[in-house]
Write a protein that holds these residues in place. Structure first.
Motif, short mmCIF file in Angstrom:
data_model
loop_
_atom_site.label_atom_id
_atom_site.label_comp_id
_atom_site.label_asym_id
_atom_site.label_seq_id
_atom_site.Cartn_x
_atom_site.Cartn_y
_atom_site.Cartn_z
N PRO A 136 0.79 -1.22 0.00
CA PRO A 136 0.00 0.00 0.00
C PRO A 136 0.83 1.29 0.00
O PRO A 136 0.26 2.36 -0.06
CB PRO A 136 -0.81 -0.11 1.30
CG PRO A 136 -0.89 -1.56 1.57
CD PRO A 136 0.44 -2.09 1.12
N VAL A 137 2.17 1.19 0.12
CA VAL A 137 3.01 2.38 0.12
C VAL A 137 3.88 2.37 -1.14
O VAL A 137 5.07 2.07 -1.08
CB VAL A 137 3.88 2.44 1.38
CG1 VAL A 137 4.56 3.81 1.48
CG2 VAL A 137 3.04 2.18 2.62
N PRO A 138 3.30 2.68 -2.33
CA PRO A 138 4.02 2.51 -3.60
C PRO A 138 4.85 3.73 -3.97
O PRO A 138 4.57 4.41 -4.95
CB PRO A 138 2.87 2.31 -4.59
CG PRO A 138 1.78 3.16 -4.05
CD PRO A 138 1.94 3.15 -2.53
N PHE A 139 5.86 4.04 -3.18
CA PHE A 139 6.68 5.23 -3.47
C PHE A 139 8.15 4.84 -3.57
O PHE A 139 8.59 3.85 -3.00
CB PHE A 139 6.50 6.28 -2.38
CG PHE A 139 5.11 6.87 -2.34
CD1 PHE A 139 4.73 7.80 -3.27
CD2 PHE A 139 4.21 6.48 -1.37
CE1 PHE A 139 3.47 8.35 -3.25
CE2 PHE A 139 2.94 7.01 -1.34
CZ PHE A 139 2.56 7.95 -2.28
N ALA A 176 14.30 -0.03 12.77
CA ALA A 176 13.18 0.07 13.71
C ALA A 176 12.21 1.18 13.30
O ALA A 176 10.99 1.00 13.37
CB ALA A 176 13.71 0.33 15.12
N GLY A 177 12.75 2.32 12.85
CA GLY A 177 11.90 3.43 12.46
C GLY A 177 11.04 3.13 11.25
O GLY A 177 9.83 3.39 11.25
N VAL A 178 11.65 2.57 10.21
CA VAL A 178 10.91 2.26 9.00
C VAL A 178 9.90 1.14 9.26
O VAL A 178 8.76 1.18 8.78
CB VAL A 178 11.87 1.87 7.87
CG1 VAL A 178 11.11 1.40 6.63
CG2 VAL A 178 12.76 3.04 7.50
N TYR A 179 10.31 0.13 10.03
CA TYR A 179 9.41 -0.98 10.34
C TYR A 179 8.19 -0.49 11.13
O TYR A 179 7.06 -0.88 10.88
CB TYR A 179 10.16 -2.05 11.13
CG TYR A 179 9.42 -3.36 11.27
CD1 TYR A 179 9.58 -4.36 10.31
CD2 TYR A 179 8.57 -3.61 12.34
CE1 TYR A 179 8.92 -5.56 10.42
CE2 TYR A 179 7.90 -4.80 12.46
CZ TYR A 179 8.08 -5.78 11.50
OH TYR A 179 7.39 -6.96 11.61
N THR A 180 8.45 0.40 12.10
CA THR A 180 7.35 0.95 12.90
C THR A 180 6.43 1.79 12.05
O THR A 180 5.19 1.73 12.19
CB THR A 180 7.90 1.79 14.06
OG1 THR A 180 8.78 0.99 14.86
CG2 THR A 180 6.77 2.30 14.93
N GLU A 181 7.00 2.60 11.15
CA GLU A 181 6.16 3.42 10.28
C GLU A 181 5.29 2.55 9.39
O GLU A 181 4.12 2.84 9.14
CB GLU A 181 7.02 4.34 9.42
CG GLU A 181 6.20 5.21 8.48
CD GLU A 181 7.07 6.09 7.59
OE1 GLU A 181 6.52 6.61 6.60
OE2 GLU A 181 8.26 6.24 7.89
N ALA A 182 5.86 1.44 8.90
CA ALA A 182 5.09 0.53 8.06
C ALA A 182 3.93 -0.08 8.83
O ALA A 182 2.82 -0.21 8.31
CB ALA A 182 6.01 -0.58 7.53
N LYS A 228 1.26 2.78 9.35
CA LYS A 228 0.56 3.21 8.14
C LYS A 228 -0.14 2.07 7.43
O LYS A 228 -0.94 2.31 6.52
CB LYS A 228 1.55 3.89 7.19
CG LYS A 228 1.99 5.27 7.71
CD LYS A 228 2.78 6.03 6.70
CE LYS A 228 3.06 7.44 7.20
NZ LYS A 228 3.88 8.24 6.26
N LYS A 229 0.13 0.83 7.82
CA LYS A 229 -0.61 -0.29 7.22
C LYS A 229 -2.07 -0.24 7.63
O LYS A 229 -2.95 -0.67 6.89
CB LYS A 229 0.02 -1.62 7.66
CG LYS A 229 -0.53 -2.82 6.90
CD LYS A 229 0.20 -4.10 7.29
CE LYS A 229 -0.32 -5.27 6.48
NZ LYS A 229 0.36 -6.55 6.86
N ARG A 230 -2.32 0.30 8.83
CA ARG A 230 -3.69 0.52 9.30
C ARG A 230 -3.85 2.00 9.66
O ARG A 230 -3.79 2.38 10.82
CB ARG A 230 -4.00 -0.36 10.51
CG ARG A 230 -4.01 -1.85 10.22
CD ARG A 230 -4.50 -2.63 11.42
NE ARG A 230 -5.88 -2.28 11.77
CZ ARG A 230 -6.52 -2.77 12.83
NH1 ARG A 230 -5.89 -3.62 13.63
NH2 ARG A 230 -7.76 -2.43 13.08
N PRO A 231 -4.00 2.84 8.65
CA PRO A 231 -4.02 4.29 8.91
C PRO A 231 -5.17 4.75 9.79
O PRO A 231 -5.07 5.78 10.45
CB PRO A 231 -4.12 4.89 7.50
CG PRO A 231 -4.70 3.80 6.65
CD PRO A 231 -4.18 2.52 7.23
N SER A 232 -6.28 4.00 9.79
CA SER A 232 -7.42 4.40 10.62
C SER A 232 -7.26 3.98 12.07
O SER A 232 -8.01 4.44 12.94
CB SER A 232 -8.72 3.79 10.06
OG SER A 232 -8.67 2.37 10.09
#
Length: 364
Positions: A179-182, A232-238, A241-245
């Protein structure tokens, strides 16, 4: 996705304008009112989002700039009189309590929903132990690295995690979280290279036989911390943002709960005898308490940046904090601002500007 929605809205407005031009004046006025309404609402929402991003990024910058200063200030005669594992445990426990308090406030105001309910399913909590243990190791290392570096040098070396963050951002968010296609732009990659060069330049030591001010042990610890922090930072952000709601406080709570558990294990392994004989808070001072509060609030600010901005914003806020740390250290620790440090800081500032204009591009 936000870009596509904006473009669709623009196309819709253009088509609406062409259609209504052939109608009567009253119909034209009604159609224009209908078209302007959503646009105005969208503009207000975008403005509110920008303000929120600015506030959390500014807060993180200020908190990060004082972080290294408080750690150095908490030392007595060059060593820590308190247990660093108990300090780390206290930080995680305080962050957990703050997240839980915010969650209770959400329940009282909006009720319990699927997005803010605490669940104990494996799918919910099984993803948090990995970043929690990585953050624990990284946070403990930041106490020991000050054996080899001062506060400004620490802030400079912390910027090495921008390189690891950029690479891991591309790998993890692209492959494991579709879901993060950047992808990172070429300008951002150039900014990473410049930032690395700036960090190295600021460490040059022309007045000594050693080329760099920081010894090899400090560099190795900085590289390990950069890798741990980046992953850790990128994994946590993923995860976030995988469940933005999903309510941010629920996600924070589970991350910090595992942080508390892992730090409790660290206390038992490393400082069990000292804690049992001298007490949990032995050696704590007012500066130590301020340091713990700073770390806790920094953790909350980082999660807010991840939720409403991105992890690259987080690591660049620490770059700006480097400059603030150096200025404050001049007055507190008689830090000498050398030409090399000034030039390195300038290169870092340029890289920040390049990053700001080289935004993430959609993946083709």
């Amino acid at each position: 996705m936000e870009y596509r929605r904006v473009k669709d809205q623009e196309i819709y407005d253009d088509l609406s304008q062409k259609d209504v031009e052939s109608l009567s004046g009253r119909t034209l006025s009604s159609a224009n009112t209908t078209a302007i309404g959503p646009a105005s609402a969208g503009g207000a929402k975008a403005n509110s989002s920008w303000k929120l991003k600015s506030v959390v990024t500014l807060a993180l910058t200020l908190l990060t700039s004082s972080q290294a200063i408080l750690i150095v200030w908490s030392k007595r005669a060059g060593k820590y009189e308190y247990s660093v594992t108990t300090a780390n445990f206290s930080v995680e426990a305080l962050k957990c309590l703050l997240s839980l308090a915010a969650l209770f406030r959400t329940w009282n105001c909006h009720g319990v929903t699927d997005d803010n309910r605490l669940t104990t399913s494996f799918d919910e909590v099984g993803v948090y132990p990995i970043p929690a243990v990585l953050y624990m190791v990284k946070n403990l290392l930041q106490y020991y690295i000050f054996v080899y570096v001062d506060a400004p040098a620490y802030q400079i070396l912390k910027n090495l995690n921008i390189i690891s963050t950029g690479v891991l951002y591309r790998i993890i968010l692209k492959k494991n979280f579709p879901p993060v296609p950047f992808r990172l732009s070429e300008i951002q990659w150039a900014a990473f290279v410049l930032l690395c060069a700036g960090c190295t330049t600021a460490q040059l030591n022309p007045s000594s036989d050693h080329v760099l001010q920081t010894p090899i042990q400090g560099w190795m610890m900085a590289i390990v911390m950069a890798l741990l922090s980046g992953f850790a930072g990128v994994y946590t952000e993923a995860i976030i943002k995988k469940r933005p709601s999903r309510n941010i406080n629920v996600q924070n709570f589970w991350l910090y709960i595992f942080g508390v558990i892992f730090n409790l294990v660290a206390i038992c392994v490393q400082d069990y005898d000292a804690v049992m004989n001298k007490g949990f808070f032995h050696g704590y001072s007012f500066i130590t308490v301020l340091m713990i509060l700073n770390h806790a609030l920094s953790g909350i600010a980082v999660s807010m940046v991840m939720k409403y901005a991105d992890n690259i914003v987080k690591v660049y806020s620490t770059s700006v904090a480097m400059l603030l740390t150096a200025v404050v250290s001049v007055f507190l620790f008689n830090f000498h601002l050398s030409l090399a440090f000034f030039l390195g800081s300038t290169v870092v500032s340029v890289s920040v500007y390049l990053h700001s204009i080289g935004k993430l591009q959609p993946q083709k």
